[in-house]
Design a protein around this motif. Sequence first.
Motif, PDB file in Angstrom:
ATOM      1  N   PHE A   1      46.104   4.241  -7.326  1.00 29.44           N
ATOM      2  CA  PHE A   1      46.690   5.093  -6.284  1.00 29.44           C
ATOM      3  C   PHE A   1      45.959   6.418  -6.185  1.00 29.44           C
ATOM      4  CE2 PHE A   1      49.674   8.633  -5.415  1.00 29.44           C
ATOM      5  CZ  PHE A   1      49.871   8.398  -4.061  1.00 29.44           C
ATOM      6  N   TYR A   2      45.785   7.088  -7.311  1.00 28.86           N
ATOM      7  CA  TYR A   2      45.148   8.397  -7.270  1.00 28.86           C
ATOM      8  C   TYR A   2      43.669   8.314  -6.904  1.00 28.86           C
ATOM      9  CZ  TYR A   2      49.245  10.949  -8.856  1.00 28.86           C
ATOM     10  OH  TYR A   2      50.484  11.536  -8.926  1.00 28.86           O
ATOM     11  N   ALA A   3      43.036   7.164  -7.137  1.00 33.33           N
ATOM     12  CA  ALA A   3      41.654   6.981  -6.703  1.00 33.33           C
ATOM     13  C   ALA A   3      41.543   7.097  -5.190  1.00 33.33           C
ATOM     14  CB  ALA A   3      41.113   5.640  -7.185  1.00 33.33           C
ATOM     15  N   THR A   4      42.554   6.620  -4.454  1.00 34.96           N
ATOM     16  CA  THR A   4      42.534   6.735  -2.996  1.00 34.96           C
ATOM     17  C   THR A   4      42.644   8.181  -2.545  1.00 34.96           C
ATOM     18  OG1 THR A   4      44.947   6.523  -2.694  1.00 34.96           O
ATOM     19  CG2 THR A   4      43.666   4.486  -2.840  1.00 34.96           C
ATOM     20  N   LEU A   5      43.141   9.055  -3.424  1.00 33.43           N
ATOM     21  CA  LEU A   5      43.282  10.477  -3.088  1.00 33.43           C
ATOM     22  C   LEU A   5      42.099  11.300  -3.565  1.00 33.43           C
ATOM     23  CD1 LEU A   5      47.067  11.022  -3.971  1.00 33.43           C
ATOM     24  CD2 LEU A   5      46.051  10.136  -1.863  1.00 33.43           C
ATOM     25  N   GLY A   6      41.085  10.646  -4.108  1.00 33.71           N
ATOM     26  CA  GLY A   6      39.884  11.359  -4.518  1.00 33.71           C
ATOM     27  C   GLY A   6      39.822  11.725  -5.980  1.00 33.71           C
TER      28      GLY A   6
ATOM     29  N   ASP B   1      43.795  11.730   4.465  1.00 36.78           N
ATOM     30  CA  ASP B   1      42.633  10.912   4.837  1.00 36.78           C
ATOM     31  C   ASP B   1      42.487   9.727   3.875  1.00 36.78           C
ATOM     32  OD1 ASP B   1      42.089  12.589   6.943  1.00 36.78           O
ATOM     33  OD2 ASP B   1      40.487  13.683   5.916  1.00 36.78           O
ATOM     34  N   GLY B   2      42.714   9.970   2.592  1.00 39.19           N
ATOM     35  CA  GLY B   2      42.635   8.893   1.617  1.00 39.19           C
ATOM     36  C   GLY B   2      43.697   7.834   1.851  1.00 39.19           C
TER      37      GLY B   2
ATOM     38  N   HIS C   1      45.613   2.636   3.532  1.00 37.96           N
ATOM     39  CA  HIS C   1      46.827   1.994   4.044  1.00 37.96           C
ATOM     40  C   HIS C   1      46.935   2.009   5.568  1.00 37.96           C
ATOM     41  CE1 HIS C   1      48.308   1.951  -0.103  1.00 37.96           C
ATOM     42  NE2 HIS C   1      47.953   3.222  -0.183  1.00 37.96           N
ATOM     43  N   GLY C   2      46.016   2.691   6.233  1.00 41.16           N
ATOM     44  CA  GLY C   2      46.073   2.767   7.683  1.00 41.16           C
ATOM     45  C   GLY C   2      46.990   3.832   8.222  1.00 41.16           C
TER      46      GLY C   2
END
Length: 221
Positions: A33-38, A94-95, A100-101
């Motif tokens: 999850f946190y990878a998608t937030l950078g 943005d992440g 997830h769109g």
Amino acid sequence: MRRTPRRGYEERMAHELTYPLLPCPDIDEIDAFYATLGFERTYRQVRPNPYVALRREDLHLHFFGMPGFDPEQSYGTCLVQVPDVRALWTAFADGMRAAHGKVLVAGRPRMTRPRPRRNDGGVTGFSLVDPGGNWIRVFQQRDAGTPPPADRLARAVENAVVLADSHGDHRQAAKILDGALARAGADTDPAALAEALAYRAELAEVLGDDPGAAEPPDRRG
């Protein structure tokens, strides 16, 4: 008699670092999850205890795994102060859109939008609720804050933000906005009306487009 620390000791203690250590049922789910937030992983172990350390620039979050842990019962939370709260929210948004769109505003994980918080002196902030049920509360670094609004509807929005964004009580926040919108008259500030309608629409999405059906409020303050 109280002793005064020696100057050398004070100089050596000038760069302390504190990292929050938060619970979760699955460190790999948290990592993803946190990878998608950078965030990047800086450490991971499975034995003897599951543990993962994540970093995004100077923001560090550490998590420990607990078998059988229920995120709905989590009291995990931490406060983060940043120089530009809206820039960080935009990066997180943005992440989420890339993964997830859309920006996740309902369920878990989810994220609120940056708004002035009456319960924090008017300082702008947003909340991120991760898959482990931890609340990461992000605020603009302290300044003079925002003076209380004069418009009644704008004050109702502030009260609703405290209930929904800070405490997770979306049902009560919707009731407050519904009552305030019903009482809004011709003298209502158009900007306050637009903000109230936009926030009510966001709450409707969180509640599944049914203002009468809300998830139970979180117990955190």
